[in-house]
Design a protein around this motif. Structure first.
Motif, mmCIF file in Angstrom:
data_model
loop_
_atom_site.group_PDB
_atom_site.id
_atom_site.type_symbol
_atom_site.label_atom_id
_atom_site.label_comp_id
_atom_site.label_asym_id
_atom_site.label_seq_id
_atom_site.Cartn_x
_atom_site.Cartn_y
_atom_site.Cartn_z
ATOM 1 N N ILE A 95 0.835 -1.200 0.000
ATOM 2 C CA ILE A 95 0.000 0.000 0.000
ATOM 3 C C ILE A 95 0.872 1.252 0.000
ATOM 4 O O ILE A 95 0.603 2.219 -0.737
ATOM 5 C CB ILE A 95 -0.957 0.008 1.215
ATOM 6 C CG1 ILE A 95 -1.951 -1.157 1.107
ATOM 7 C CG2 ILE A 95 -1.702 1.345 1.329
ATOM 8 C CD1 ILE A 95 -2.859 -1.101 -0.089
ATOM 9 N N ASP A 96 1.924 1.262 0.794
ATOM 10 C CA ASP A 96 2.835 2.419 0.802
ATOM 11 C C ASP A 96 3.418 2.655 -0.585
ATOM 12 O O ASP A 96 3.505 3.802 -1.047
ATOM 13 C CB ASP A 96 3.972 2.192 1.804
ATOM 14 C CG ASP A 96 3.510 2.282 3.253
ATOM 15 O OD1 ASP A 96 2.461 2.909 3.507
ATOM 16 O OD2 ASP A 96 4.208 1.720 4.129
ATOM 17 N N ALA A 97 3.833 1.580 -1.236
ATOM 18 C CA ALA A 97 4.431 1.710 -2.565
ATOM 19 C C ALA A 97 3.415 2.229 -3.579
ATOM 20 O O ALA A 97 3.747 3.053 -4.443
ATOM 21 C CB ALA A 97 4.993 0.362 -3.017
ATOM 22 N N LEU A 98 2.164 1.767 -3.482
ATOM 23 C CA LEU A 98 1.115 2.263 -4.373
ATOM 24 C C LEU A 98 0.892 3.753 -4.190
ATOM 25 O O LEU A 98 0.789 4.514 -5.167
ATOM 26 C CB LEU A 98 -0.207 1.543 -4.098
ATOM 27 C CG LEU A 98 -0.492 0.199 -4.730
ATOM 28 C CD1 LEU A 98 -1.896 -0.259 -4.334
ATOM 29 C CD2 LEU A 98 -0.376 0.277 -6.242
ATOM 30 N N LEU A 99 0.801 4.185 -2.939
ATOM 31 C CA LEU A 99 0.495 5.590 -2.647
ATOM 32 C C LEU A 99 1.647 6.509 -3.026
ATOM 33 O O LEU A 99 1.420 7.653 -3.436
ATOM 34 C CB LEU A 99 0.162 5.752 -1.163
ATOM 35 C CG LEU A 99 -1.104 5.032 -0.678
ATOM 36 C CD1 LEU A 99 -1.257 5.178 0.828
ATOM 37 C CD2 LEU A 99 -2.339 5.599 -1.392
ATOM 38 N N PRO A 159 -8.699 3.079 -10.582
ATOM 39 C CA PRO A 159 -7.308 2.649 -10.425
ATOM 40 C C PRO A 159 -7.059 2.193 -8.989
ATOM 41 O O PRO A 159 -7.626 2.747 -8.042
ATOM 42 C CB PRO A 159 -6.506 3.906 -10.752
ATOM 43 C CG PRO A 159 -7.417 4.730 -11.603
ATOM 44 C CD PRO A 159 -8.798 4.461 -11.083
ATOM 45 N N ILE A 160 -6.205 1.179 -8.839
ATOM 46 C CA ILE A 160 -5.994 0.631 -7.495
ATOM 47 C C ILE A 160 -5.393 1.661 -6.540
ATOM 48 O O ILE A 160 -5.693 1.652 -5.349
ATOM 49 C CB ILE A 160 -5.117 -0.638 -7.525
ATOM 50 C CG1 ILE A 160 -3.802 -0.382 -8.234
ATOM 51 C CG2 ILE A 160 -5.859 -1.791 -8.139
ATOM 52 C CD1 ILE A 160 -2.811 -1.508 -8.084
ATOM 53 N N GLU A 161 -4.564 2.578 -7.054
ATOM 54 C CA GLU A 161 -3.985 3.583 -6.163
ATOM 55 C C GLU A 161 -5.032 4.591 -5.693
ATOM 56 O O GLU A 161 -4.950 5.121 -4.587
ATOM 57 C CB GLU A 161 -2.800 4.288 -6.834
ATOM 58 C CG GLU A 161 -3.117 5.056 -8.085
ATOM 59 C CD GLU A 161 -3.105 4.195 -9.332
ATOM 60 O OE1 GLU A 161 -3.265 4.757 -10.427
ATOM 61 O OE2 GLU A 161 -2.939 2.961 -9.219
ATOM 62 N N LEU A 172 -8.527 -1.958 -0.396
ATOM 63 C CA LEU A 172 -8.198 -3.040 -1.331
ATOM 64 C C LEU A 172 -8.444 -4.418 -0.717
ATOM 65 O O LEU A 172 -8.791 -5.365 -1.423
ATOM 66 C CB LEU A 172 -6.743 -2.917 -1.794
ATOM 67 C CG LEU A 172 -6.459 -1.766 -2.769
ATOM 68 C CD1 LEU A 172 -4.965 -1.596 -2.992
ATOM 69 C CD2 LEU A 172 -7.163 -2.004 -4.093
ATOM 70 N N ARG A 173 -8.271 -4.518 0.617
ATOM 71 C CA ARG A 173 -8.529 -5.808 1.292
ATOM 72 C C ARG A 173 -10.006 -6.172 1.253
ATOM 73 O O ARG A 173 -10.370 -7.342 1.429
ATOM 74 C CB ARG A 173 -8.087 -5.749 2.757
ATOM 75 C CG ARG A 173 -6.595 -5.883 2.961
ATOM 76 C CD ARG A 173 -6.288 -6.079 4.441
ATOM 77 N NE ARG A 173 -6.800 -7.368 4.917
ATOM 78 C CZ ARG A 173 -7.641 -7.516 5.912
ATOM 79 N NH1 ARG A 173 -8.141 -6.463 6.556
ATOM 80 N NH2 ARG A 173 -8.025 -8.714 6.283
ATOM 81 N N HIS A 174 -10.854 -5.175 1.035
ATOM 82 C CA HIS A 174 -12.288 -5.437 0.943
ATOM 83 C C HIS A 174 -12.774 -5.326 -0.503
ATOM 84 O O HIS A 174 -13.978 -5.373 -0.752
ATOM 85 C CB HIS A 174 -13.051 -4.463 1.840
ATOM 86 C CG HIS A 174 -12.731 -4.626 3.291
ATOM 87 N ND1 HIS A 174 -13.291 -5.619 4.075
ATOM 88 C CD2 HIS A 174 -11.870 -3.949 4.090
ATOM 89 C CE1 HIS A 174 -12.793 -5.540 5.301
ATOM 90 N NE2 HIS A 174 -11.938 -4.533 5.338
ATOM 91 N N GLY A 175 -11.820 -5.186 -1.414
ATOM 92 C CA GLY A 175 -12.144 -5.105 -2.830
ATOM 93 C C GLY A 175 -11.427 -6.200 -3.595
ATOM 94 O O GLY A 175 -11.579 -7.391 -3.282
#
Length: 467
Positions: free
Chosen positions: A219-223, A244-246, A256-259
């Protein structure tokens, strides 16, 4: 192909981009007159992206990507096109600029060379006009090569002819991974709750598990990853069904854990008592089973960052990507439903389509489809039968993809050429001298065998046509 003893009717090509220019050249070289219609150059008519009225203008990049035919699929496509007297490749080679192992070109010199080559050909007539709506009924052999910026009038006419709801829309694209680069010592196959699909397969997905620390780092890397910026004219909207996932991650670290990364209904067979904190799923993307789509992972991360971030996912640490993700404006047909193997519109066979509008991506792929449609249209004008090259070739593999290589029931999406589109071969364990190939090098050796097979098949097809 040789000229007919009687003069055939002209073929009309709509659009003077790379695909249309290549199509016009191939038709003329076959001895068939061609009229190339290009709306740029007409007073008051322009597109949002082009800067000149030159034919084959390069809009986004000046690179034709890798020129290595033995180990790179686009390099293989270069070689096939050169073997078929491609005007685009000849002008690209003549105006290349330093780019390491890639073929990059001087934009202006390249466009000017293509324009001059076509205008000098005695069988080519370049007409500066917009074809508004469907071509006239007496145009019985037409190639539509209008690219991603098809004029609204023509796009609307095509829609009415096909019965489709949309031609120009915004593509939310998830990355696609080569199946043989997934680490199945970590990943496993299973559908949620072991639910069988229409084909009776209860293990249709590949699952990559994450623990809490791995998820938080991801998640940190995505953000923090660099994001692609859109062109002003694209006006890209977001829809909740294809965020988009970010952007989802920005709405909350647990989103994302709920998607798309929810860990429910799945059990890791290697450690069934430990429930993963999150799971990334991949779904088969082509009929050959060589490509897998990262489910729900549409993204606007820049390409370099995508590869780095997505290789943080356990099981994908050595992932090789056939296509990276994106969100952008695009214009293409639902080709598997609408086009036949001759790239003709089933509902109106006098129309062929070439270039990006068929569902290929990239300058080289678009030009390759222009080359093929030009040859097919010329053969028709000369009263000859001609089929597309075999699927073992890069060009034939693209035709197979856009006319039915995707899985039924899945959404057809554009694709660059990649080895996953070619029929697979077993990775060799020994080289031509009988020496053992290290396991890490076998994938590369397999690409070379696929390339050699492709060139042999392409030349056999070419020679049979010209015999």
């Amino acid at each position: 192909m040789n000229a007919s003893p009687t003069s055939p009717s002209p073929v009309h090509v709509i659009g003077g981009g790379l695909a249309g220019s290549e199509a016009a050249w191939q038709i003329a070289q076959a001895g068939v007159p061609v009229i190339l219609h290009e709306m740029r150059g007409v007073p008051g008519v322009k597109t949002d992206a082009h800067q000149t009225d030159g034919l084959a203008e390069l809009v986004c990049s000046n690179s034709f990507r890798s020129d290595d035919w033995e180990y790179n699929a686009v390099g293989l496509l270069h070689a096939e096109m050169r073997a078929l007297d491609s005007a685009i490749m000849a002008c690209g080679d003549a105006h290349q600029v330093p780019a390491g192992g890639a073929l990059a070109v001087d934009r202006d010199g390249f466009s000017q060379a293509v324009t001059a080559k076509l205008e000098a050909h005695p069988l080519v007539t370049v007409v500066r006009e917009e074809v508004a709506g469907l071509p006239p009924e007496d145009w019985d052999n037409v190639i539509v090569a209008t690219g991603p910026l098809t004029s609204p009038a023509l796009a609307d006419a095509i829609l009415k002819a096909t019965g489709e709801e949309s031609l120009s829309f915004f593509d939310a694209i998830a990355p696609i991974v080569h199946a043989d680069s997934i680490d199945f010592d970590i990943a496993w196959r299973q559908s949620r709750y072991d639910k069988e699909g229409p084909g009776g397969d209860a293990a249709a997905y590949v699952n990559c598990p994450m623990d809490k620390d791995q998820y938080e780092a991801f998640i940190d890397a995505l953000l923090n990853g660099p994001k692609a910026e859109f062109k002003d004219w694209e006006h890209v909207p977001y829809f909740d069904g294809c965020l988009p996932i970010e952007v989802m991650a920005e709405r909350g670290r647990e989103t994302l854990r709920h998607g798309p990364m929810k860990p429910v209904g799945l059990t890791n067979p290697r450690d069934p008592t430990v429930k993963p904190y999150a799971i990334v799923q991949l779904r088969q993307d082509n009929a050959l089973g060589t490509l897998f789509n990262m489910v729900g992972f549409q993204t606007k991360l820049k390409h370099g960052a995508q590869a780095e971030v997505f290789r943080m996912i356990p099981g994908l640490q050595n992932a090789q990507f056939a296509r990276l993700g994106g969100l952008h404006r695009n214009t293409y047909l639902n080709s598997p439903q609408l086009l036949d193997k001759q790239l003709r519109l089933k509902a109106m066979p006098r129309l062929r389509f070439a270039g990006q509008v068929t569902g290929v991506e990239g300058y080289v792929e678009s030009a390759a489809m222009g080359l093929l449609t030009g040859r097919l249209a010329a053969a028709q004008a000369l009263g000859r039968d001609l089929s597309a090259p075999p699927p073992e070739t890069a060009m034939g593999a693209l035709v197979e993809h856009i006319t039915g290589g995707h899985l039924e029931g899945s959404k057809f999406q554009p694709m660059n050429i990649n080895y996953g589109l070619l029929p697979p071969l077993e990775a060799p364990k020994v080289d031509e001298d009988g020496k053992r190939i290290h396991p890490k090098e076998r994938g590369r050796a397999k690409k070379r065998l696929q390339s050699i097979r492709a060139m042999e098949s392409l030349k056999a097809w070419r020679d049979a046509v010209t015999a």
